[in-house]
Scaffold this active site. Structure first.
Site, mmCIF file in Angstrom:
data_model
loop_
_atom_site.group_PDB
_atom_site.id
_atom_site.type_symbol
_atom_site.label_atom_id
_atom_site.label_comp_id
_atom_site.label_asym_id
_atom_site.label_seq_id
_atom_site.Cartn_x
_atom_site.Cartn_y
_atom_site.Cartn_z
ATOM 1 N N ASP A 71 0.842 -1.259 0.142
ATOM 2 C CA ASP A 71 -0.090 -0.110 -0.072
ATOM 3 C C ASP A 71 1.105 1.254 0.001
ATOM 4 O O ASP A 71 1.628 1.544 0.934
ATOM 5 C CB ASP A 71 -1.038 -0.109 1.228
ATOM 6 C CG ASP A 71 -1.782 1.155 1.468
ATOM 7 O OD1 ASP A 71 -2.924 1.217 0.520
ATOM 8 O OD2 ASP A 71 -1.650 1.859 2.280
ATOM 9 N N GLU B 31 1.683 0.033 -4.845
ATOM 10 C CA GLU B 31 0.785 0.896 -5.235
ATOM 11 C C GLU B 31 1.603 2.448 -4.845
ATOM 12 O O GLU B 31 1.828 2.395 -3.939
ATOM 13 C CB GLU B 31 -0.434 1.008 -4.166
ATOM 14 C CG GLU B 31 -1.584 2.113 -4.586
ATOM 15 C CD GLU B 31 -2.455 2.613 -3.549
ATOM 16 O OE1 GLU B 31 -3.285 3.124 -3.747
ATOM 17 O OE2 GLU B 31 -1.935 2.170 -2.166
#
Length: 448
Positions: A270, A305
């Site tokens: 993330d 990401e």
């Protein structure tokens, strides 16, 4: 040998007992508090942990097995804390941790060979929302449905224990513990095993760039944050300041733990742009190296990401074994020496589709106004749209060239949890455009 293997954290069954290990570099002493178990051999006692160097404390307890609940007393807090690396929190993030035997699950897919990267088609799944029951077991019963959809991989949104009973998973508290509202660790192992039996790969979304606001007790044990850097969540996770070696060890151990004990095929990392690290090698490169060492015979994927469109994330590591420093614009370092990750979630395609079909033009969509079909086609050819052009939302040039990078290194979508959940009313694309237009956008995605 990986960090996880050299100095594993938490409570580990060893021989005829359990080895406890915790990292608490600023503590003078640590006491292991046994809260008993649900079995007949419950033990409730306090045992001094032994310093093991570099801020680690250890204690082997003979005859102690699975099911035992325990906490750590640091001496200064009014109550003992759960283990930051506890494998299960049966009473939630504020309760005691439980000793788990990860080898108790009988895997049925030992011959699983994985899914080639060029064949990965993801279905993003929130365990709590996917079925009325909101459990690993209930989700497992729907794997045939997912296979019939045509996807080849399931990406679980974060499952680490969180405060309360409802959460996206991006408020991480107990990083090593599958949340108890979803089921026990063996239930998650069963889910992955069953998915593999269906021919589906399973990825896990992990959050290493911040802690949640409640129940994240790791910060009470060690300096997990630094004021050297700021992120959207406040102080950055400490990857390059005093005691950062232990912080890096904690998170890399966590990555290896999910990949080893649950046999996930890969991890979604993330918001890697918020993993600020001025040391060399960069934390992400070190993670890639450790994962590669731990799994020499079967690929485990690490996919970032990241909104910078920065190719150094996925460029291969250089001959020196150390990644060069990207400049402040996120450009690849000289010689394109990279961190060696396997792929990156690329948002430009999504933003262009939203602008072209639904007219979105606010915030970061302002950088994609008046998108044309030809521009979308160009993005699909090269992976992302911004390759160094000025982007008004960023206030600077954004992106790097993708020359020489294979298409499968880029993950694209027309909807995801962020782009739906962050909207004021949670509107999906299907609610904002006509169904024929949505089908056309879906076709573009599927045939890209």
């Amino acid at each position: 040998m990986s960090n996880f293997e050299k100095r594993p954290l938490g409570a580990l069954l060893t021989g005829d007992g359990t080895q406890f290990r915790v990292w608490a570099p600023v503590a003078d002493d640590v006491t292991l508090v046994l809260d008993g178990s649900e079995g007949d051999d419950a033990r409730s006692e306090r045992l001094d942990m032994e310093p093991a160097g570099a801020g680690y404390f250890e204690r082997f307890v003979d005859g102690l097995g699975p099911g035992t609940r325990y906490r750590f007393d640091l001496g200064e807090a009014p109550e003992p804390f759960p283990d930051p690396a506890g494998r299960f929190q049966p009473e939630g993030v504020h309760g005691p941790s439980e000793v788990i035997d990860p080898s108790s699950y009988d895997w049925q897919t030992a011959d699983w060979g994985g899914v080639a990267q060029e064949n990965l088609v993801f279905y993003e799944l929130h365990v709590g929302a996917f079925t009325p029951e909101g459990t690993f077991d209930a989700a497992r019963e729907k794997l045939g449905f997912l296979k019939d959809l045509g996807v080849t991989a399931v990406e679980l949104m974060p499952v680490g224990a969180f405060p309360g009973t409802r959460n996206w998973g991006y408020d991480p508290a107990a990083f090593f513990a599958p949340d108890h509202t979803y089921g026990r660790p063996a239930d998650l192992q069963h889910f992955v095993d069953a998915a593999h039996a269906e021919g589906l790969a399973v990825f896990l979304d992990v959050v290493y760039n911040h802690f949640g606001p409640d129940g994240a007790y790791a910060g009470a044990f060690a300096p997990f944050f630094t004021d050297k850097h700021e992120t959207p969540w406040g102080q950055a996770v400490n990857l390059d300041d005093t005691h950062s070696e232990g912080v890096r060890h904690f998170f890399i151990s966590n990555a290896l733990y999910w990949l080893e004990e649950f046999r996930f095929d890969g991890l979604r990392l993330d918001a890697t742009n918020a993993l600020v690290d001025d040391s060399d090698p960069h934390f992400l490169e070190e993670m890639a190296v450790r994962v590669g060492e731990a799994f020499p015979d079967q690929k485990r994927y690490l996919i970032a990401e990241d909104d910078r469109n920065a190719r150094h994330l996925i460029d291969p590591r250089g001959g020196s074994g150390k990644a060069g420093r990207p400049d402040e614009e996120g450009s690849p370092p000289e010689g394109r020496v990279g961190y060696g990750l396997d792929g990156v979630w690329a948002d430009d395609f999504h933003h262009q589709v939203r602008n072209l079909t639904a007219g979105d033009d606010l915030f970061y969509f302002a950088d994609f106004t008046d998108t044309t079909a030809a521009e979308i086609a160009e993005t699909l050819r090269r992976g992302w749209f911004y390759t160094g052009q000025y982007a008004s939302n960023f206030g600077k040039e954004r992106g790097t060239t993708t020359e020489g990078l294979a298409p499968e290194r880029f993950v694209v979508c027309i909807q995801n949890h962020d782009q739906v959940g962050n909207r004021p009313a949670g509107a999906r694309l299907t609610e904002d455009i006509s169904m024929p237009l949505y089908r056309a956008a879906t076709a573009v995605l599927l045939f890209a």
